[in-house]
Design an enzyme around this catalytic site. Sequence first.
Site, PDB file in Angstrom:
ATOM      1  CG  HIS A   1      -3.226  -0.704  -6.930  1.00 15.85           C
ATOM      2  ND1 HIS A   1      -3.821   0.013  -5.672  1.00 15.85           N
ATOM      3  CD2 HIS A   1      -3.214  -2.133  -6.422  1.00 15.85           C
ATOM      4  CE1 HIS A   1      -4.012  -0.765  -4.698  1.00 15.85           C
ATOM      5  NE2 HIS A   1      -3.633  -2.256  -5.297  1.00 15.85           N
TER       6      HIS A   1
ATOM      7  CD  GLU B   1      -2.933   3.410  -5.598  1.00 13.45           C
ATOM      8  OE1 GLU B   1      -1.731   2.720  -4.843  1.00 13.45           O
ATOM      9  OE2 GLU B   1      -3.604   2.706  -5.918  1.00 13.45           O
TER      10      GLU B   1
ATOM     11  NE  ARG C   1      -4.467  -1.450  -0.109  1.00 12.59           N
ATOM     12  CZ  ARG C   1      -4.259  -2.313  -0.841  1.00 12.59           C
ATOM     13  NH1 ARG C   1      -3.298  -2.575  -1.545  1.00 12.59           N
ATOM     14  NH2 ARG C   1      -5.513  -3.001  -0.788  1.00 12.59           N
TER      15      ARG C   1
END
Lengths: 342, 313
Positions: free
Chosen positions: A296, A278, A249
Amino acid sequence: MAAEDQSQTSQSDLPYVLILKPPPSFVLFGDHFFHSPNFQYLKAYESPLPLPHFLHTHAQSVQALLSSGGAPVTADTIRLLPRLGLVVTTSQGLNHIDLSECRRRGIAVAGAGTIFSADCADSAVGLLIDVLRKISAANRYVKQGLWSSQGIYPLGYKLGGKHVGIVGLGSIGTEVAKRLEPFGCSISYNSRSKKPLVPYTFYPNVVELAANCDALIICCALTDETHHLISKEALLALGKDGVIINIARGPIIDEKELVHCLVKGEIRGAGLDVFEHEPDVPVELFALDNVVMSPHNAVFTRESFDDLCKLVVGNLEAFFSNEPLLTPVALDDLPHFSGRKD
Amino acid sequence: MESIGVLLACPMNSYLEQQLDKRFKLYRFWTVPDKSSFLASHKDSIQAVVGNAAAGADAELIEALPKLEIVASFSVGLDKIDLTKCKEKGIRVTNTPDVLTEDVADLAIGLMLAVLRKLCESDRYVRSGKWKRGDYVLTTKFTGKKVGIIGLGRIGMAIAKRAEAFSCPISYYSRTEKPEIKYKYYPSVVELAAHCDILVVACPLTKETHHIINREVINAMGPKGVLINIGRGPHVDEPELVSALVERRLGGAGLDVFENEPYVPEELFGLDNVVLLPHVGSGTVETRQAMADLVIGNLEAHFQKKPLLTPVV
């Protein structure tokens, strides 16, 4: 599809699974992706009602909720669903779910189990090799026609013999270690606790781990304790020959400090699948050849989506037939999760 | 040894060049205005040639250097050296095996991951600044894919060992089956190609293995097949490969070598399922230093009449 064959009355007998936002699988494959003849979906995002109003209207019907990383399950949401008995998430991470509130209410949580561990580990190793051997940068070089005009490409760095430090030796961290061993890497790790049967060197804190390795690979969960775990101190300890890979993360790394270290050459390079905000990525990284980035998508393979489909449907069907969940998350030994969205 | 003439075939490594310059009388072949007149005027001074994957010692060069005693290659591949002629003339040949095995194998795995997991494409996408919520880049899982290796020598075995850690079933083609090896053997490259997801070229380049990847093999690989070449460009019929990739008859490719380096077919530049590298298989600081030390070590051993470190001939 079976649902279309059912009559109106039997359709309305099916239990409801609430979805707040379309998960990535719906975007990629259509909203029948997690179909089952044994339950139906209530899509909050298709309603013109504001969410709290929508939840209030359907409060008595919702026993289960299907969540994804981008659709947090907050205490506020949970409190509006008095009959909620299960939260199923399509993501590996759990930081978007208020697990304490679930535990308090006796709501079960079903996660991804280990279905994504191989893909995550493959991404981590891929990014590590890419950064050290400059694969993406050299590919750009060739595709711009520069090999024939500008000649020999700068040398990369050997992976063999490097000390790799894994932050978080869970299922993913273990798969990373297993893959790196035949490359001749020596593995060490930091985890909440030392793992007795593991042949790797344990370091009690991340700064010491960083000081003793050439590459750090972040494989841990995002919790209150791991927020900005990789601080300026850890990055400086990693040093000018050090590389960091993050497939966990974004907020586990202090991103501002990371960018600073990369721009100033305080570390050798980074491979990043995740970022603090993000889809916003610090623009300073776009000019750096020693950084490899991905949007991601460490678990976004066709094969993993197929596995996910079976798992999600399996968990929901088990719940509605009063059978044991396939991948229950243990809520009794929680690190401190404040349900913070990533 | 400063009077011993060493001909360096092309620029390859500044550390190596420095070390050669310090110890010998170094001639940089690429800087001379006229190669044949240079050879004519220096034929009695040159006792050693240092070559690499790009340039070595062919029959013509060997014939032009009557005092040539040793060819030391800054590579493990020997395809640029006329070994037969060297044997005939009693010229020693050395290469750089083992020190580069790991790097080449690492790169092969790196290329597999880069192609299947679209690492370069993903990076390009993020770097463009266009990543927005709801955009997803879907890729193909690497773990568990069947890996077929052509040539199970040092590098082939190192690739197999690494791929096994990703639970990849391994199969191979070799000139002869190796009974002590537990991987599945196929007696032809076409059969190997038909039974694997990823095909890797890891054998030496010889007359027999020239264009070992041809149209028949590419057809057998099929539209999901991925080719990885860390061997030599001429292992692959390049125009056939290019048309197969452009027409999507082949799933993807990771290529470190090409038939006419540094020229790479431009039709490949726009393909997101193709990763192209500028022959960097052994291209790490650590390994090139080890290779350079081996070249120097072999030359010194020869001129000091000691046993060569890594002789081939």
